[in-house]
Scaffold this active site. Structure first.
Site, PDB file in Angstrom:
ATOM      1  N   LYS A 187     -13.398 -30.931  27.449  1.00 23.85           N
ATOM      2  CA  LYS A 187     -14.779 -30.587  27.795  1.00 23.85           C
ATOM      3  C   LYS A 187     -15.741 -30.931  26.641  1.00 23.85           C
ATOM      4  O   LYS A 187     -16.795 -31.539  26.851  1.00 23.85           O
ATOM      5  CB  LYS A 187     -14.837 -29.093  28.131  1.00 23.85           C
ATOM      6  CG  LYS A 187     -16.203 -28.491  28.221  1.00 23.85           C
ATOM      7  CD  LYS A 187     -16.782 -28.530  29.595  1.00 23.85           C
ATOM      8  CE  LYS A 187     -18.200 -27.997  29.578  1.00 23.85           C
ATOM      9  NZ  LYS A 187     -18.904 -28.243  30.797  1.00 23.85           N
ATOM     10  N   LYS A 247     -25.101 -25.765  22.950  1.00 17.89           N
ATOM     11  CA  LYS A 247     -23.894 -24.932  22.790  1.00 17.89           C
ATOM     12  C   LYS A 247     -22.646 -25.819  22.684  1.00 17.89           C
ATOM     13  O   LYS A 247     -21.826 -25.642  21.786  1.00 17.89           O
ATOM     14  CB  LYS A 247     -23.761 -23.987  23.994  1.00 17.89           C
ATOM     15  CG  LYS A 247     -22.473 -23.194  23.999  1.00 17.89           C
ATOM     16  CD  LYS A 247     -22.225 -22.447  25.306  1.00 17.89           C
ATOM     17  CE  LYS A 247     -20.794 -21.935  25.334  1.00 17.89           C
ATOM     18  NZ  LYS A 247     -20.416 -21.254  26.565  1.00 17.89           N
ATOM     19  N   THR A 277     -16.706 -21.988  28.925  1.00 19.69           N
ATOM     20  CA  THR A 277     -16.671 -23.037  27.895  1.00 19.69           C
ATOM     21  C   THR A 277     -16.688 -22.340  26.536  1.00 19.69           C
ATOM     22  O   THR A 277     -17.680 -21.702  26.185  1.00 19.69           O
ATOM     23  CB  THR A 277     -17.895 -23.969  28.003  1.00 19.69           C
ATOM     24  OG1 THR A 277     -17.895 -24.557  29.299  1.00 19.69           O
ATOM     25  CG2 THR A 277     -17.838 -25.068  26.959  1.00 19.69           C
ATOM     26  N   LEU A 333     -17.151 -16.408  31.484  1.00 18.10           N
ATOM     27  CA  LEU A 333     -17.975 -15.626  30.559  1.00 18.10           C
ATOM     28  C   LEU A 333     -18.807 -16.532  29.656  1.00 18.10           C
ATOM     29  O   LEU A 333     -18.518 -17.723  29.532  1.00 18.10           O
ATOM     30  CB  LEU A 333     -17.051 -14.732  29.727  1.00 18.10           C
ATOM     31  CG  LEU A 333     -16.282 -13.703  30.575  1.00 18.10           C
ATOM     32  CD1 LEU A 333     -15.029 -13.215  29.872  1.00 18.10           C
ATOM     33  CD2 LEU A 333     -17.204 -12.528  30.929  1.00 18.10           C
ATOM     34  N   PRO A 334     -19.835 -15.963  28.983  1.00 14.58           N
ATOM     35  CA  PRO A 334     -20.740 -16.825  28.207  1.00 14.58           C
ATOM     36  C   PRO A 334     -20.071 -17.595  27.059  1.00 14.58           C
ATOM     37  O   PRO A 334     -20.286 -18.799  26.933  1.00 14.58           O
ATOM     38  CB  PRO A 334     -21.781 -15.837  27.667  1.00 14.58           C
ATOM     39  CG  PRO A 334     -21.753 -14.678  28.612  1.00 14.58           C
ATOM     40  CD  PRO A 334     -20.319 -14.576  29.072  1.00 14.58           C
TER      41      PRO A 334
END
Ligand code: NAD
Length: 297
Positions: free
Chosen positions: A170, A245, A95, A64-65
């Site tokens: 990440k 982001k 992420t 998902l976003p």
């Protein structure tokens, strides 16, 4: 295995297709109708609600976003936690911020479910080729159970430690990448002003202590690395929007944990400038063009 897949976008669509290719049954849901058609074409079963996607699943994968979507899809009304059957393993590959990852995994644990955060690197190309890198946070047992499914979608699968550590790995990696891309851009922009040819700087620096992935695999100055986005008008690749982001997530985590990340903060500011300039959809190495200065190509 029976897999419920939620979020069939640019990454999730090809990931679900690779699960199907490996012989798994995939029931999928996304709020965007065209992604459901693509799943059906790939041999999966599209459904019209998250609950229906996970009702029979042994493993649930979400792509998902951002954090709010993950909270809503798992813990919201009609969400995964209320609909999934006992014993299912939950894997979120989006992420998102470390805190949301840990909060949702805790809510899952309270209902008896093992949940992993398993963000990826490798981009849309890696998702299509099944060569993603998965950075996994959560229990050893959950990691072992997830491996067959993750191996169908990726090549390198690393257990980073307990819940949230996949997301931590990440954002630390991508903060290093964002900073190093700016450092290489500054070096190549300075070289130009000094009359030093980019290829010559590359030949020297790629064999010297300035060497790094941003230079040798993704050189932001056109020429030295033919496969780099700089040679195709900075077509992504990994977009500046995505880098921004991840840098914002890193800053959020740094503030929450008290870490000192002044260059991470500066990198976030520079990528924000690039995005505000209208280059969010370009590859993140386009930051070189901004640093080099308007009018220089
Ligand atoms: P995307 O926008 O293409 O896909 C996200 C999908 O989620 C969309 O199809 C959207 O309709 C769906 N969605 C949103 N809310 C939903 C809901 N409530 N229920 C069901 N579906 C919902 O994004 P993407 O590029 O596939 O990225 C997904 C994640 O992977 C992001 O967290 C991103 O940061 C991460 N990621 C992306 C890349 C990349 O190169 N694209 C690389 C690494 C990681």
């Amino acid at each position: 295995m029976k897999i419920g897949f939620i979020g069939l976008g640019n990454m999730g669509g090809p990931m679900a297709a690779n699960l199907l290719k490996a012989g798994h049954e995939v029931t999928g849901f996304d709020v965007a109708k065209p992604t459901l058609d693509a799943l059906a074409k790939a041999g999966g079963k599209p459904v019209t609600a998250a609950a229906a996607a996970v009702a029979q699943a042994e493993i649930v994968v979400t792509m998902l976003p951002a954090g709010p979507h993950v909270r809503q899809v798992y813990a919201g009304e009609g969400g995964v936690l209320a609909a999934v059957k006992p014993g299912a393993l939950l894997i979120d590959s989006s992420t998102i911020d470390v805190e949301t990852a840990r909060t949702v995994a805790k809510a899952a644990a309270e209902r008896g479910f093992d949940m992993l955060d398993a963000p990826v690197s490798g981009g849309v190309g890696g998702a299509a080729a099944g060569t993603l890198t998965f950075m996994v946070g959560g229990s050893e047992a959950g990691f072992a159970r997830a491996l067959p499914a993750l191996q169908a979608m990726g090549k390198t699968i690393v257990h980073a430690g307990p819940s949230g550590n996949g997301q931590a790995a990440k954002i630390c990696n991508n903060m290093i990448l964002g900073i190093s891309m700016i450092a290489v851009s500054e070096g190549f922009a300075l070289a130009e002003r000094l009359g030093l040819d980019w290829q010559r700087l590359f030949d020297i620096s790629s064999k010297s202590s300035g060497q790094c992935w941003s230079m040798t695999n993704y050189c932001p100055a056109p020429g030295p690395v033919p496969a780099a986005p700089s040679n195709r008008d900075y077509q992504a690749g990994f977009t500046a929007d995505m880098m921004l982001k991840d840098l914002k997530l890193a800053q959020q985590a740094a503030q929450a944990s008290g870490a000192t990340t002044p260059l991470g903060a500066e990198a976030a500011a520079l990528f924000q400038m690039l995005v505000n300039g209208g280059f969010g959809a370009k590859d993140f190495s386009a930051v070189f063009r901004m640093i080099r200065g308007a009018g220089r190509g």
